[in-house]
Design a protein around this motif. Structure first.
Motif, PDB file in Angstrom:
ATOM      1  N   ASP A   1      54.287 -60.978 -12.093  1.00 54.64           N
ATOM      2  CA  ASP A   1      54.916 -59.767 -11.548  1.00 54.64           C
ATOM      3  C   ASP A   1      55.411 -58.861 -12.674  1.00 54.64           C
ATOM      4  OD1 ASP A   1      54.451 -60.576  -8.972  1.00 54.64           O
ATOM      5  OD2 ASP A   1      56.474 -61.330  -8.617  1.00 54.64           O
ATOM      6  N   GLU A   2      56.012 -59.458 -13.706  1.00 56.07           N
ATOM      7  CA  GLU A   2      56.497 -58.637 -14.816  1.00 56.07           C
ATOM      8  C   GLU A   2      55.340 -57.949 -15.531  1.00 56.07           C
ATOM      9  OE1 GLU A   2      58.772 -59.203 -19.109  1.00 56.07           O
ATOM     10  OE2 GLU A   2      59.518 -60.267 -17.353  1.00 56.07           O
ATOM     11  N   ILE A   3      54.272 -58.677 -15.804  1.00 55.93           N
ATOM     12  CA  ILE A   3      53.132 -58.096 -16.519  1.00 55.93           C
ATOM     13  C   ILE A   3      52.469 -56.998 -15.689  1.00 55.93           C
ATOM     14  CG2 ILE A   3      50.838 -58.606 -17.456  1.00 55.93           C
ATOM     15  CD1 ILE A   3      51.911 -61.387 -18.191  1.00 55.93           C
ATOM     16  N   SER A   4      52.470 -57.153 -14.361  1.00 58.22           N
ATOM     17  CA  SER A   4      51.833 -56.147 -13.500  1.00 58.22           C
ATOM     18  C   SER A   4      52.514 -54.787 -13.597  1.00 58.22           C
ATOM     19  CB  SER A   4      51.828 -56.625 -12.042  1.00 58.22           C
ATOM     20  OG  SER A   4      53.148 -56.623 -11.501  1.00 58.22           O
ATOM     21  N   ALA A   5      53.757 -54.765 -14.072  1.00 57.32           N
ATOM     22  CA  ALA A   5      54.495 -53.510 -14.200  1.00 57.32           C
ATOM     23  C   ALA A   5      54.397 -52.911 -15.603  1.00 57.32           C
ATOM     24  CB  ALA A   5      55.961 -53.733 -13.833  1.00 57.32           C
ATOM     25  N   TRP A   6      53.645 -53.536 -16.508  1.00 56.55           N
ATOM     26  CA  TRP A   6      53.531 -53.032 -17.873  1.00 56.55           C
ATOM     27  C   TRP A   6      52.852 -51.668 -17.901  1.00 56.55           C
ATOM     28  CZ3 TRP A   6      51.895 -57.394 -21.829  1.00 56.55           C
ATOM     29  CH2 TRP A   6      52.939 -58.321 -21.920  1.00 56.55           C
ATOM     30  N   ARG A   7      53.345 -50.791 -18.755  1.00 53.17           N
ATOM     31  CA  ARG A   7      52.721 -49.465 -18.924  1.00 53.17           C
ATOM     32  C   ARG A   7      51.393 -49.581 -19.664  1.00 53.17           C
ATOM     33  NH1 ARG A   7      57.158 -45.704 -21.516  1.00 53.17           N
ATOM     34  NH2 ARG A   7      55.361 -44.285 -21.562  1.00 53.17           N
ATOM     35  N   ILE A   8      51.276 -50.599 -20.538  1.00 53.21           N
ATOM     36  CA  ILE A   8      49.986 -50.891 -21.177  1.00 53.21           C
ATOM     37  C   ILE A   8      49.534 -52.251 -20.655  1.00 53.21           C
ATOM     38  CG2 ILE A   8      48.726 -51.229 -23.331  1.00 53.21           C
ATOM     39  CD1 ILE A   8      50.870 -49.626 -24.767  1.00 53.21           C
ATOM     40  N   PRO A   9      48.651 -52.279 -19.670  1.00 53.90           N
ATOM     41  CA  PRO A   9      48.224 -53.570 -19.111  1.00 53.90           C
ATOM     42  C   PRO A   9      47.397 -54.347 -20.126  1.00 53.90           C
ATOM     43  CG  PRO A   9      47.680 -51.732 -17.640  1.00 53.90           C
ATOM     44  CD  PRO A   9      48.056 -51.147 -18.968  1.00 53.90           C
ATOM     45  N   PRO A  10      47.538 -55.662 -20.152  1.00 51.46           N
ATOM     46  CA  PRO A  10      46.701 -56.464 -21.043  1.00 51.46           C
ATOM     47  C   PRO A  10      45.282 -56.579 -20.489  1.00 51.46           C
ATOM     48  CG  PRO A  10      48.036 -57.896 -19.690  1.00 51.46           C
ATOM     49  CD  PRO A  10      48.471 -56.490 -19.364  1.00 51.46           C
ATOM     50  N   VAL A  11      44.330 -56.760 -21.384  1.00 49.63           N
ATOM     51  CA  VAL A  11      42.974 -57.080 -20.926  1.00 49.63           C
ATOM     52  C   VAL A  11      42.990 -58.432 -20.218  1.00 49.63           C
ATOM     53  CG1 VAL A  11      40.616 -57.584 -21.684  1.00 49.63           C
ATOM     54  CG2 VAL A  11      41.927 -55.748 -22.776  1.00 49.63           C
ATOM     55  N   HIS A  12      43.828 -59.318 -20.751  1.00 49.68           N
ATOM     56  CA  HIS A  12      43.962 -60.662 -20.161  1.00 49.68           C
ATOM     57  C   HIS A  12      45.320 -61.236 -20.542  1.00 49.68           C
ATOM     58  CE1 HIS A  12      42.993 -64.855 -19.095  1.00 49.68           C
ATOM     59  NE2 HIS A  12      43.663 -65.156 -20.195  1.00 49.68           N
ATOM     60  N   ALA A  13      45.899 -61.986 -19.613  1.00 50.83           N
ATOM     61  CA  ALA A  13      47.116 -62.743 -19.900  1.00 50.83           C
ATOM     62  C   ALA A  13      47.051 -64.057 -19.143  1.00 50.83           C
ATOM     63  CB  ALA A  13      48.358 -61.959 -19.490  1.00 50.83           C
TER      64      ALA A  13
ATOM     65  N   ASP B   1      46.759 -50.460 -31.182  1.00 49.74           N
ATOM     66  CA  ASP B   1      46.863 -51.057 -32.505  1.00 49.74           C
ATOM     67  C   ASP B   1      47.882 -52.200 -32.511  1.00 49.74           C
ATOM     68  OD1 ASP B   1      45.041 -49.245 -33.562  1.00 49.74           O
ATOM     69  OD2 ASP B   1      46.631 -47.797 -34.058  1.00 49.74           O
ATOM     70  N   GLN B   2      47.638 -53.176 -33.377  1.00 54.05           N
ATOM     71  CA  GLN B   2      48.624 -54.220 -33.590  1.00 54.05           C
ATOM     72  C   GLN B   2      49.909 -53.590 -34.122  1.00 54.05           C
ATOM     73  OE1 GLN B   2      47.475 -57.229 -36.418  1.00 54.05           O
ATOM     74  NE2 GLN B   2      48.914 -58.732 -35.585  1.00 54.05           N
ATOM     75  N   GLY B   3      51.012 -53.915 -33.523  1.00 53.95           N
ATOM     76  CA  GLY B   3      52.275 -53.326 -33.915  1.00 53.95           C
ATOM     77  C   GLY B   3      52.659 -52.104 -33.108  1.00 53.95           C
ATOM     78  N   ASP B   4      51.820 -51.722 -32.140  1.00 55.61           N
ATOM     79  CA  ASP B   4      52.173 -50.613 -31.255  1.00 55.61           C
ATOM     80  C   ASP B   4      53.552 -50.882 -30.636  1.00 55.61           C
ATOM     81  OD1 ASP B   4      50.958 -48.237 -29.389  1.00 55.61           O
ATOM     82  OD2 ASP B   4      52.186 -49.614 -28.195  1.00 55.61           O
ATOM     83  N   ILE B   5      54.456 -49.913 -30.724  1.00 59.10           N
ATOM     84  CA  ILE B   5      55.850 -50.134 -30.339  1.00 59.10           C
ATOM     85  C   ILE B   5      55.974 -50.530 -28.874  1.00 59.10           C
ATOM     86  CG2 ILE B   5      58.108 -49.046 -30.077  1.00 59.10           C
ATOM     87  CD1 ILE B   5      57.502 -47.364 -32.528  1.00 59.10           C
TER      88      ILE B   5
END
Length: 211
Positions: A98-110, A138-142
């Motif tokens: 549920d927490e990941i579903s609300a991310w502004r940048i969704p992961p390709v996979h989790a 990018d790696q390190g994206d805030i």
């Protein structure tokens, strides 16, 4: 939280694993079967627990031939609490998803892997999370790093266990397919949380790696 027996967080005695087995079973089980599935205590100890629980009405006993079969009395007032405690791993998975579903940048996979996915571990085991970020991030994206950090805090808040996040981009996955055998640990088994199935990503990465 004891990852192998989450119910022991609240019921640390042998009663916890016994109730966890009964909550996950639809049919009656013998004392020996419950002992084997619980993976702790002795047969005699398990039977003593069952006898005591039977006196409370939480466990019903059926005399079948030469065997006594035990099952959780799901009409008992306490049964819903037992079932909730016995299914804490699924509750954790749902909360993280549920927490990941609300991310502004969704992961390709989790997904979850390691001890939590194998049904093993203990009070000190890490909760292992695999995150695959989009290639354009990018790696390190805030924002991405903030999301991952909040997820780690959520794991600690929900379980008390340390969180370990392994993160890589979709392109970086290609190198790991051929160079890092640890990928097998991510797949067998893993608990999906969000995004594309890992099997599909692995197959795509393997195809690109040989081109």
């Amino acid at each position: 939280m004891d990852l192998r027996s989450p119910i022991s967080t609240v019921i640390p005695s042998l009663d916890g694993p016994v109730l966890q087995v009964l909550a996950r079973s639809e049919g009656g089980l013998s004392g020996r079967q419950i002992h084997k599935l619980a993976g702790t205590g002795s047969v005699a100890g398990v039977r003593l627990v069952l006898q005591r629980l039977a006196t409370t009405g939480l466990v019903h006993v059926d005399d079948v031939g030469n065997s006594l079969l035990y099952h959780l009395n799901r009409k008992h007032l306490v049964a819903p609490a037992v079932e909730f405690l016995a299914d804490l791993r699924s509750t954790l998975t749902g909360r993280l998803a549920d927490e990941i579903s609300a991310w502004r940048i969704p992961p390709v996979h989790a997904s979850l892997y390691g001890a939590i996915a194998r049904g093993g571990g203990d009070l000190e085991s890490d909760v292992d999370v695999l995150l695959i970020r989009p290639d354009q991030i990018d790696q390190g994206d805030i924002l991405w790093e903030d999301q991952a950090a909040r997820l780690m805090r959520t794991v600690v808040d929900l379980t008390g266990n340390p969180a370990h996040v392994f993160e890589l981009s979709r392109t970086e996955l290609i190198g790991h397919v051929t160079e890092e055998p640890i990928l097998n640990d991510w797949m067998r088994p893993s608990i999906p949380l969000s995004g594309l199935p890992l099997e599909s990503l692995m197959a795509d990465s393997a195809h690109l790696a040989v081109r």
